[in-house]
Design an enzyme around this catalytic site. Structure first.
Site, PDB file in Angstrom:
ATOM      1  CG  ASP A 238      -1.767   1.189   1.396  1.00 47.57           C
ATOM      2  OD1 ASP A 238      -2.758   1.257   0.656  1.00 47.57           O
ATOM      3  OD2 ASP A 238      -1.467   2.066   2.232  1.00 47.57           O
ATOM      4  CD  GLU A 300      -2.150   2.583  -3.574  1.00 52.55           C
ATOM      5  OE1 GLU A 300      -3.261   3.076  -3.769  1.00 52.55           O
ATOM      6  OE2 GLU A 300      -1.511   2.752  -2.508  1.00 52.55           O
TER       7      GLU A 300
HETATM    8  C1  NOJ Z   1      -4.152   3.373  -0.651  1.00 54.03           C
HETATM    9  C2  NOJ Z   1      -5.334   2.493  -0.346  1.00 54.03           C
HETATM   10  O1  NOJ Z   1      -5.713   1.800  -1.516  1.00 54.03           O
HETATM   11  C3  NOJ Z   1      -6.404   3.435   0.169  1.00 54.03           C
HETATM   12  O2  NOJ Z   1      -7.664   2.801   0.250  1.00 54.03           O
HETATM   13  C4  NOJ Z   1      -5.961   3.979   1.504  1.00 54.03           C
HETATM   14  O3  NOJ Z   1      -6.889   4.930   1.964  1.00 54.03           O
HETATM   15  C5  NOJ Z   1      -4.586   4.659   1.392  1.00 54.03           C
HETATM   16  N1  NOJ Z   1      -3.635   3.925   0.602  1.00 54.03           N
HETATM   17  C6  NOJ Z   1      -3.975   4.858   2.757  1.00 54.03           C
HETATM   18  O4  NOJ Z   1      -3.518   3.614   3.272  1.00 54.03           O
END
Ligand code: NOJ
Ligand code: CA
Length: 582
Positions: A238, A300
């Site tokens: 993430d 991500e």
């Molecule tokens: C990316 C995640 O996909 C999202 O849902 C989240 O709010 C943020 N990172 C913070 O962890």
């Protein structure tokens, strides 16, 4: 919401055990010559937002046993792995992306025993499990942060990013710089107990970890090992580009205007994608590679261009992430053949031969159905997107509900909003609830089979009676069956599994065409009409090394389309998707 825009304005001992754990997985891909591709090459990875997938105990919230109950569906769909959103203990301020214990399961979602059961049942179906690991920040309720925020002398104080602040001429104290939280307001929060501000890229309940402290890296790698030892195949990392912040805390450059949260628009050059992060990723990759059975690191990675994406693979060294997400193809948000062609071509040719990971949908962005649909031809356009995702030379990420055409259903009243972004940003920013509504399974009850509880954590959209798994399985022309056929083709045809991707008819402004050609010459052709007018195309297949012969149609939408007999004259109705072989 469009998180991309927001971000771009942002063992050996263990190996023995783990080898046993992984032994039952079959290598499902056929190989040509050379080393066999890894399981994740051309895999279909399915994202599950656990809160919204399947509720097994009637509390209106999805859970791990619910996922286990639906494994047969996922197996029949043909997925190779599931990525499960964070299911660790959490105050759920950001629905699990605020973790208070990295080595357990939140009681809302089940227990470690349920997790092990899910893992075993998934393994029986040859489905791997990928966990969502949040390394940038913890919950403010994590014992690490509680200690850190209680005293400057706490051993973990330096595990977070602190600053004393600056005083203006009148002696009033302010945060040290103009850094903005992606969830609205200043990214700095004052803690009286230590007389310091802490930094939070996301919500204030999500304090950033200080990755400049080596103890943080050690602790986090330990948590990864905890799950790898248990048998997970890997992680979706993430917000991985945001681990480091500028050590000098310099102000970000500001653009004119304000964002949906009413904050100044800053260019994130000091809080995102700092070069220091690559050292951490290389060490993480090394650690993961000590495990057998091809564990995988997915990132991500919202990045500005393909050159930056390449760095996340480790460039020519191939020593960083196995699969950083390419957000440049799937989030163009415009069905435009030239743009998609050039972005696809870039990721095929400019990442030192690494495997692309394509994604059009996730739990942070309004659904592709709405981002790409024109309001009239959405059903046809969704088939185009699915075809692009599943016939390109790429590993494919599918988000639950994408395969049936679930739509974005945004709350209409602020009191119904659950996502913190929608609360802080209302009414300009309504948050991400719209793409997180429960999975629509059937018409057995008013909750679309998601839950037996009439009160689900987010409401089930009214449209579920037409759009649901059960009815789409029964309809040969449905979007779900279109996905099933495409995934079946990925498994059955070498050209789709391992073939190179060659763009055809590259000047065409309306139709995106390409060939996938295996080393033995087997090929498929794909033509996608991205316009509202019929188009006739002529494909120079010879140039792609494809034998010229009579075409056979493998898949086509609309079903009424006339089957082409030669590549020299393929007539495509508006928004047609055609896949054929020579
Ligand atoms: C990316 C995640 O996909 C999202 O849902 C989240 O709010 C943020 N990172 C913070 O962890
Ligand atoms: Ca439940």
């Amino acid at each position: 919401m469009d998180l991309r825009k927001l971000l771009h304005a942002t063992c050996v001992a263990v190996g023995l055990f783990a080898g046993l754990v992984f032994a039952p997985y079959a290598q499902s891909r056929s190989s040509t010559q050379g080393p066999p591709p890894k399981w994740w090459h051309n895999a279909v990875i399915y994202e599950i937002y656990p809160r919204s997938f399947q509720d097994s105990n009637g509390d209106g919230i999805g859970d791990l046993n619910g996922i286990t109950q639906r494994l047969n569906y996922l197996q029949a769909l043909g997925v190779d792995a599931i990525w499960i959103g964070p299911m660790f203990p959490s105050p759920q301020v950001d629905f699990g992306y605020d973790i208070s214990d990295y080595e357990n399961v939140d009681p809302q979602y089940g227990t470690l025993v349920d997790f092990d059961h899910l893992l075993a049942e998934a393994r029986r179906r040859n489905i791997r499990i990928i966990l969502d690991m949040v390394l940038n920040h913890t919950s403010d309720q994590h014992p690490w942060f509680k200690g850190a925020a209680a005293s400057r002398s706490d051993p973990r104080h330096d595990w977070y990013v602190w600053n004393d602040g600056v005083k203006d001429a009148s002696g009033t104290l302010h945060p040290p710089n103009n850094w903005i939280s992606l969830f609205g307001g200043s990214a700095w929060e004052w803690v009286p107990a230590v007389s310091q501000y802490y930094y939070h890229e996301f919500y204030r309940a999500q304090p950033d970890l200080n990755w400049r402290n080596p103890a943080v890296e050690r602790a986090m790698l330990d948590t990864l090992r905890f799950w790898l030892d248990r048998g997970v195949t890997g992680f979706r990392l993430d917000a991985i580009t945001t681990l480091f912040e500028d050590a000098r805390l310099r102000n970000e450059p500001e653009q004119s205007g304000v964002n949906a949260q009413g904050d100044p628009i800053v260019t994130r050059i000091y809080t995102d994608n700092l070069p220091e992060v690559h050292g951490v990723i290389r060490r993480m990759r090394k650690m993961v590679e000590r495990y057998p059975a091809d564990r995988v690191l997915i990132g991500e990675t919202y990045l500005p261009n393909t050159a930056e994406l390449d760095k996340w693979y480790g460039g020519a060294r191939h020593d960083e992430l196995h699969l950083p997400m390419d957000m440049l193809v799937g989030f163009t948000n415009k069905l435009d053949a030239p743009t998609l062609r050039s972005r696809l071509l870039e990721v095929q040719t400019q990442v030192h031969g690494s495997q692309p990971l394509l994604v059009f949908d996730n739990h942070d962005n309004s659904r592709s159905w709405d981002r790409y649909g024109d309001g009239v031809h959405n059903a046809e356009i969704a088939k185009i997107i699915a075809t692009l995702l599943l016939t390109s030379r790429a590993t494919a990420l599918l988000y639950q509900g994408e395969e049936i055409g679930q739509v974005t259903t945004v709350p209409t009243r602020v009191e119904d909003v659950r996502d913190p972004i929608g609360v802080t940003g209302w009414p300009n920013e309504k948050g991400r609830d719209g793409e997180r509504t429960p999975m629509q399974w059937d018409t057995s009850n008013a909750q679309a089979g998601f839950s037996s509880n009439s009160k689900t954590w987010l409401p089930v959209p009214a449209g579920f009676e037409a759009v649901n798994v059960k009815s789409e399985l029964a309809d040969p022309d449905s979007l779900l069956n279109w996905h099933r056929k495409l995934i079946g083709m990925r498994r059955a045809r070498r050209a789709v599994a391992t073939g190179r991707m060659v763009m055809l008819d590259v000047q065409n402004a309306n139709v995106l065409s390409y060939a996938r050609v295996a080393k033995d010459g087997q090929a498929i052709l794909v033509a996608l009409n991205m316009s509202a007018a019929p188009q006739t195309i002529s494909l120079d297949v010879k140039s792609a090394g494809v034998r010229q012969s009579t075409l056979s149609t493998l898949m086509m939408s609309p079903a009424s389309m006339e089957k082409p007999v030669t590549a020299n004259a393929i007539t495509l109705p508006p928004y047609a998707a055609w896949v054929g072989s020579q």
